[in-house]
Write an enzyme that holds these catalytic residues in place. Sequence first.
Site, PDB file in Angstrom:
ATOM      1  N   GLU A   1      28.511  49.789  57.436  1.00 17.45           N
ATOM      2  CA  GLU A   1      27.908  50.043  56.131  1.00 17.45           C
ATOM      3  C   GLU A   1      26.827  51.121  56.176  1.00 17.45           C
ATOM      4  O   GLU A   1      26.709  51.920  55.246  1.00 17.45           O
ATOM      5  CB  GLU A   1      27.312  48.744  55.559  1.00 17.45           C
ATOM      6  CG  GLU A   1      28.347  47.739  55.067  1.00 17.45           C
ATOM      7  CD  GLU A   1      29.015  46.986  56.204  1.00 17.45           C
ATOM      8  OE1 GLU A   1      28.512  47.083  57.349  1.00 17.45           O
ATOM      9  OE2 GLU A   1      30.026  46.309  55.950  1.00 17.45           O
TER      10      GLU A   1
ATOM     11  N   HIS B   1      30.066  35.389  50.871  1.00 13.77           N
ATOM     12  CA  HIS B   1      30.964  36.038  49.914  1.00 13.77           C
ATOM     13  C   HIS B   1      30.528  35.728  48.494  1.00 13.77           C
ATOM     14  O   HIS B   1      31.316  35.812  47.569  1.00 13.77           O
ATOM     15  CB  HIS B   1      32.420  35.582  50.127  1.00 13.77           C
ATOM     16  CG  HIS B   1      32.952  35.933  51.475  1.00 13.77           C
ATOM     17  ND1 HIS B   1      32.722  35.176  52.591  1.00 13.77           N
ATOM     18  CD2 HIS B   1      33.696  36.990  51.891  1.00 13.77           C
ATOM     19  CE1 HIS B   1      33.304  35.737  53.646  1.00 13.77           C
ATOM     20  NE2 HIS B   1      33.897  36.840  53.253  1.00 13.77           N
TER      21      HIS B   1
END
Lengths: 471, 357
Positions: B92, B162
């Site tokens: 990322e 999540h």
Amino acid sequence: MAIWFARSRNIVSSLRQNLGLSKILFKRDYSHRPVFKNSQLSSTVFLGPVKSLRHESTAVEKQPDLVQLSDEEDAQLELDFPGGKVGYTSEMKFIPESSSRRIPCYRVLDEDGRIIPDSDFIPVSEKLAVRMYEQMATLQVMDHIFYEAQRQGRISFYLTSVGEEAINIASAAALSSDDVVLPQYREPGVLLWRGFTLEEFANQCFGNKADYGKGRQMPIHYGSNRHNYFTVSSPIATQLPQAAGVGYSLKMEKKNACAVTFIGDGGTSEGDFHAGLNFAAVMEAPVVFICRNNGWAISTHISEQFRSDGIVVKGQAYGIRSIRVDGNDALAVYSAVRSAREMAVTEQRPVLIEAMTYRVGHHSTSDDSTKYRAADEIQYWKMSRNPVNRFRKWVEDNGWWSEEDESKLRSNTRKQLLQAIQAAEKWEKQPLIELFNDVYDVKPKNLEEQELGLKGLVEKRPQDYPPGFHV
Amino acid sequence: MAALLGRLCRKLVFPGTTHGAKRLSTSACESDTVKSLNLYSAINQALHIALETDPRSYVFGEDVGFGGVFRCTTGLAERFGKNRVFNTPLCEQGIVGFGIGLAAMGNRAIVEIQFADYIYPAFDQIVNEAAKFRYRSGNQFNCGGLTIRAPYGAVGHGGHYHSQSPEAFFCHVPGIKVVIPRSPREAKGLLLSCIRDPNPVVFFEPKWLYRQAVEEVPEHDYMIPLSEAEVIKEGNDITLVGWGAQLTIMEQACLDAEKEGISCELIDLKTLLPWDKETVEASVKKTGRLLISHEAPVTGGFGAEISATILERCFLKLEAPVSRVCGLDTPFPLVFEPFYMPTKNKILDAIKSTVNY
């Protein structure tokens, strides 16, 4: 752009003649053998070149096999895996943690400023050489005077590039002005080379009204879009993945240019180093990564930074062509960066250069490096391994520079700098409005409110605030 | 568990479309075609339009090439080529750093972070680099072309990693914008605004709504302005402020409250940074009561900023303390999700106690 080399010969033997001169502080024993039972460990695992390096192009020297297979029959059988075919062996063998020999360092000039016989290098004209030397000396004077200015309390902070003048100037000289530079913070010489004036440096250090950065950052955080030099930011290594993006942009625009980014030895421990190199390799971006391995990250010696053979060996892990160069040898740095740049642009790939050097100065004006290293170590590098003196000898030997030129340059530069500092000090301050501009392209409502509030406050209690910041 | 999912998996249709259609920022002709789309398709459409209208725009991130794990990038690589739409390595900080570099060169870098839960490795690049790029350079450089998209929020079974709603971290960073759409039509218009806004933007997409929300979405290129909150339901007794998927829950609570005679005004904040204080202020000055609801944990959540600001501006008009109905101060739990979440009934209870204060 034809590149030709001086007479080529076996570089390794030339280097061997000169290795005795180097005093590398990083002591490691590479002769140990790992202990495994019933194994025939190959002792000939290495990463470096052995064959003669005669070449007339920028083609990569073919590396010998990483692992010597002991069983010829097994070598012919291959396995298919995602990622391609790979040979297999029934002999369990670990690749040693290090090769038996460190990657040699490319150098052209010896310590006395003489070209090592049969060196590969790109010749440098008198005009270029003199300019390079002048800029190296200018950088030295600039560093000295600004450092003193900080000591006198005239600027709040400074950090020098003492000992790294060759990396700064020779790398800049090897690039085109269209190449986009993303510095760490010890590369003002690149900006100097490109035409940033001493006045412009002073303005940023004083954060006055003429500072392009509008007084928002600490001294030495230079940036200039005119010179394709991205603004310095303090966080380490953040520029590396950004350089991959810049390189990719240049590639997509089909520009004859690459991204060039700098990092220190310490910075290679950051995650962004891994991110930057990996992205540049995968995206096939034209980026030249230049690592200034100067031995120290503030007080952390490289022996506490990594266990690898420096940084050059990491390039191959990313599929990136790499070279280790004597960072204090201006000619070697020039040749290496020039070649790397050509490769990056013509082959659209990243290249890694590890420039070996020494940080002669303290980390910054907030540091006293005698607290963690020997004063005579510093002296040794300052006097005997000085890149500026070394290049000067070569330039003088060629009859291109004299003692007179030297004293004229130094006194003129010194005078110019003192004037620049005096002028920058007296220059008007940034208007208060610049506190609130450029957070976004357009000032949002909350900042408009805060600006109004602050203006009122300053009018009401001017004594609470430093003078000279016009509302 | 299946029953739980069954209850949660109702298709959410947005009836307010005709009302919403009046609020389109760009002039839309009456004959403009609309199509029934879910959230990921609306986002996909926005991305197609973005890449179509600017040849110097790029979409990249993990797995975006084949269409993405949520199908938001379907068809882009085939249409615009692998040079402009590509997978990146799993990193990322590299994705955002690379995006900053591209944006700094004048391109539009539309970056995808696979789940907002994984945005933290990029936090340094976002906060220390992207947010300060223009300011620190004295406006010589900027990375305004950067847009970071990330699915956020509860999904029924996401657990710790999540389901997160990390918007509060980013709302504390001057120099970036934070935008969260509530529905497919909003998402398309807001995303196009984010992409074209000359500032780096973080765009959180409520993953819960990727398939669950279906709405009539105009097919043409339109933009919904940033930093403008929308009163999606008018009322007089209490103002409710929220964003993203939470608005559908709040809307249901409002309908229930109405049955008990409480008139609720519901505001979609849309842009959290910089946020539209004026619209919320005007509403609270009218109703005298404020309730904020978000999935993120209550402590230090963005509701605290809204509460503090409204208190400053509307103190004498307030009839009751500002109420916050939010997630609990725990990591987002799996089996305990129904207990953790700011549910319709929790909101309804808070509406009633605020009104009856």
